[in-house]
Design an enzyme around this catalytic site. Structure first.
Site, PDB file in Angstrom:
ATOM      1  N   ASP A   1     -50.464   4.738 -68.969  1.00 36.37           N
ATOM      2  CA  ASP A   1     -50.977   3.779 -67.987  1.00 36.37           C
ATOM      3  C   ASP A   1     -51.315   2.405 -68.551  1.00 36.37           C
ATOM      4  O   ASP A   1     -51.692   1.496 -67.805  1.00 36.37           O
ATOM      5  CB  ASP A   1     -52.204   4.371 -67.271  1.00 36.37           C
ATOM      6  CG  ASP A   1     -53.282   4.857 -68.251  1.00 36.37           C
ATOM      7  OD1 ASP A   1     -53.433   4.259 -69.331  1.00 36.37           O
ATOM      8  OD2 ASP A   1     -53.973   5.839 -67.921  1.00 36.37           O
TER       9      ASP A   1
ATOM     10  N   HIS B   1     -46.403   8.784 -75.586  1.00 35.18           N
ATOM     11  CA  HIS B   1     -45.509   9.166 -74.485  1.00 35.18           C
ATOM     12  C   HIS B   1     -44.958   7.958 -73.736  1.00 35.18           C
ATOM     13  O   HIS B   1     -44.554   8.064 -72.585  1.00 35.18           O
ATOM     14  CB  HIS B   1     -46.238  10.118 -73.522  1.00 35.18           C
ATOM     15  CG  HIS B   1     -46.568  11.443 -74.147  1.00 35.18           C
ATOM     16  ND1 HIS B   1     -47.427  12.360 -73.586  1.00 35.18           N
ATOM     17  CD2 HIS B   1     -46.149  12.002 -75.305  1.00 35.18           C
ATOM     18  CE1 HIS B   1     -47.516  13.423 -74.376  1.00 35.18           C
ATOM     19  NE2 HIS B   1     -46.758  13.226 -75.425  1.00 35.18           N
TER      20      HIS B   1
HETATM   21  P1  NAD Z   1     -54.142  17.244 -68.901  1.00 36.10           P
HETATM   22  O1  NAD Z   1     -53.987  16.950 -67.452  1.00 36.10           O
HETATM   23  O2  NAD Z   1     -53.447  18.411 -69.462  1.00 36.10           O
HETATM   24  O3  NAD Z   1     -55.692  17.433 -69.252  1.00 36.10           O
HETATM   25  C1  NAD Z   1     -56.653  16.527 -68.851  1.00 36.10           C
HETATM   26  C2  NAD Z   1     -58.009  17.049 -69.312  1.00 36.10           C
HETATM   27  O4  NAD Z   1     -58.958  16.040 -69.045  1.00 36.10           O
HETATM   28  C3  NAD Z   1     -58.469  18.306 -68.581  1.00 36.10           C
HETATM   29  O5  NAD Z   1     -58.754  19.315 -69.533  1.00 36.10           O
HETATM   30  C4  NAD Z   1     -59.745  17.867 -67.837  1.00 36.10           C
HETATM   31  O6  NAD Z   1     -60.787  18.812 -67.979  1.00 36.10           O
HETATM   32  C5  NAD Z   1     -60.132  16.620 -68.563  1.00 36.10           C
HETATM   33  N1  NAD Z   1     -60.758  15.608 -67.719  1.00 36.10           N
HETATM   34  C6  NAD Z   1     -60.374  15.166 -66.485  1.00 36.10           C
HETATM   35  N2  NAD Z   1     -61.160  14.158 -66.086  1.00 36.10           N
HETATM   36  C7  NAD Z   1     -62.065  13.958 -67.081  1.00 36.10           C
HETATM   37  C8  NAD Z   1     -63.131  13.049 -67.272  1.00 36.10           C
HETATM   38  N3  NAD Z   1     -63.447  12.135 -66.358  1.00 36.10           N
HETATM   39  N4  NAD Z   1     -63.844  13.099 -68.429  1.00 36.10           N
HETATM   40  C9  NAD Z   1     -63.565  14.039 -69.384  1.00 36.10           C
HETATM   41  N5  NAD Z   1     -62.553  14.923 -69.255  1.00 36.10           N
HETATM   42  C10 NAD Z   1     -61.806  14.881 -68.126  1.00 36.10           C
HETATM   43  O7  NAD Z   1     -53.781  15.904 -69.670  1.00 36.10           O
HETATM   44  P2  NAD Z   1     -53.192  15.633 -71.122  1.00 36.10           P
HETATM   45  O8  NAD Z   1     -53.812  16.545 -72.108  1.00 36.10           O
HETATM   46  O9  NAD Z   1     -53.235  14.183 -71.325  1.00 36.10           O
HETATM   47  O10 NAD Z   1     -51.655  16.057 -71.057  1.00 36.10           O
HETATM   48  C11 NAD Z   1     -50.866  15.851 -69.966  1.00 36.10           C
HETATM   49  C12 NAD Z   1     -49.750  14.816 -70.048  1.00 36.10           C
HETATM   50  O11 NAD Z   1     -49.974  14.060 -68.906  1.00 36.10           O
HETATM   51  C13 NAD Z   1     -49.734  13.824 -71.135  1.00 36.10           C
HETATM   52  O12 NAD Z   1     -48.531  13.984 -71.773  1.00 36.10           O
HETATM   53  C14 NAD Z   1     -49.728  12.438 -70.444  1.00 36.10           C
HETATM   54  O13 NAD Z   1     -48.610  11.690 -70.897  1.00 36.10           O
HETATM   55  C15 NAD Z   1     -49.495  12.727 -69.003  1.00 36.10           C
HETATM   56  N6  NAD Z   1     -50.285  11.996 -67.991  1.00 36.10           N
HETATM   57  C16 NAD Z   1     -50.764  10.758 -68.225  1.00 36.10           C
HETATM   58  C17 NAD Z   1     -51.515  10.109 -67.258  1.00 36.10           C
HETATM   59  C18 NAD Z   1     -52.031   8.713 -67.540  1.00 36.10           C
HETATM   60  O14 NAD Z   1     -51.365   7.972 -68.248  1.00 36.10           O
HETATM   61  N7  NAD Z   1     -53.198   8.350 -67.040  1.00 36.10           N
HETATM   62  C19 NAD Z   1     -51.810  10.731 -66.041  1.00 36.10           C
HETATM   63  C20 NAD Z   1     -51.281  12.039 -65.823  1.00 36.10           C
HETATM   64  C21 NAD Z   1     -50.531  12.661 -66.816  1.00 36.10           C
END
Ligand code: NAD
Length: 263
Positions: A106, A123
């Site tokens: 992002d 990524h």
């Molecule tokens: P994931 O979705 O697997 O895990 C997210 C974790 O964050 C969860 O365990 C959850 O408990 C925790 N979480 C959610 N909100 C939170 C908060 N406010 N404070 C603390 N913890 C919080 O995500 P991941 O491990 O990043 O892996 C998933 C893949 O998703 C990555 O490869 C990434 O590239 C991609 N992704 C990126 C975005 C982005 O760029 N914002 C959004 C969605 C997915």
């Protein structure tokens, strides 16, 4: 909890190579859904629709991919850095950050003020689009305009190749330079702080392990349990924003006290 926050701040004060490793959970407080939480991306879409092989295989898959990608780009384009992003950017200003390794696409670490050379985007980024054949780079908004006008799976204007957001999909090769750099820095780090990642996506999730094996302290700040909780030196299951604001406050208090002592 307060004692744990102070402990993290104290480790930050005494460590020399601090890595902050971030995932989608860091950006949920900026309004971007993560993948695995309830209401997250996996509740809405089939992960198979994100596989790179499917994108390459058929026009129908590419159209479906672009439809999902367009929907997900809306919140990313609107998003602003939240207090956790800002706290991480403050760590850089305080000279307390070796680098951020992020799985996020992002661009919010850069928007929060971290410098480009300190952010490893493992990524890729959703803010650009690239041609899979000639690698020409396009601004994402330019391509979204073409989609708005009716293109469903846009092609490169230079070579006719397939255009795809400059992110790494499941099954797509990781960027070599960024991945090597991230492993190298992880192996040298003395404090490795994970924020907002379930630590299930590989190879990113092996980086805390590399850091820990080479002697780093491992801190995990995540709302839910992660795959690496068993090896962490300190775990906080809480929201990233308020937690990082408190950690930063203690870091600054510690630095002020040290300054007063030295003067
Ligand atoms: P994931 O979705 O697997 O895990 C997210 C974790 O964050 C969860 O365990 C959850 O408990 C925790 N979480 C959610 N909100 C939170 C908060 N406010 N404070 C603390 N913890 C919080 O995500 P991941 O491990 O990043 O892996 C998933 C893949 O998703 C990555 O490869 C990434 O590239 C991609 N992704 C990126 C975005 C982005 O760029 N914002 C959004 C969605 C997915």
């Amino acid at each position: 909890m307060e004692e744990q926050l102070k402990q993290i701040a104290q480790w930050i004060a005494t460590s020399k190579r601090i890595i902050v490793f971030t995932g989608a959970g860091l950006s949920t407080e900026s309004g971007i859904p993560d993948f695995r939480s309830p209401g997250g991306v996996w509740d809405k879409y089939n992960p198979e629709d994100f596989y790179f092989q499917n994108f390459l295989a058929s026009e129908i898959s590419r159209e479906k991919y672009w439809q999902m990608a367009t929907e997900m780009y809306g919140p990313i384009k609107k998003a602003e850095p939240n207090p956790a992003h800002l706290a991480i950017s403050e760590l850089e200003k305080l000279g307390k950050l070796d680098c951020v390794i992020t799985q996020n696409i992002d661009g919010l670490h850069l928007k929060a003020g971290n410098s480009e050379e300190k952010v490893i985007q493992l990524h890729g980024t959703a803010l650009y689009v690239s041609c899979l054949s000639c690698h020409q780079k396009y601004d994402r908004d330019e391509i979204q305009e073409r989609i708005k006008k009716g293109e469903r799976a846009p092609l490169c204007e230079s070579c006719g190749g397939l255009l795809k957001p400059a992110t790494i999909s499941f099954g797509q090769s990781m960027p070599e330079k960024e991945t090597q750099e991230a492993y190298h820095r992880s192996s040298l780090s003395d404090l490795f702080i994970v924020i907002g990642s379930s630590l299930v996506v590989q190879p990113a999730a092996s980086m805390p392990l590399v850091a820990k094996r080479n002697g780093a302290k491992l801190v995990i700040i995540n709302r839910d349990p992660t795959s690496c909780d068993h090896m962490a030196d300190l775990i906080i299951h809480a929201q990233a924003g308020p937690t990082m604001v408190s950690v930063l406050r203690y870091v600054k208090q510690g630095l002020e006290m040290a300054n007063k002592r030295d003067n």
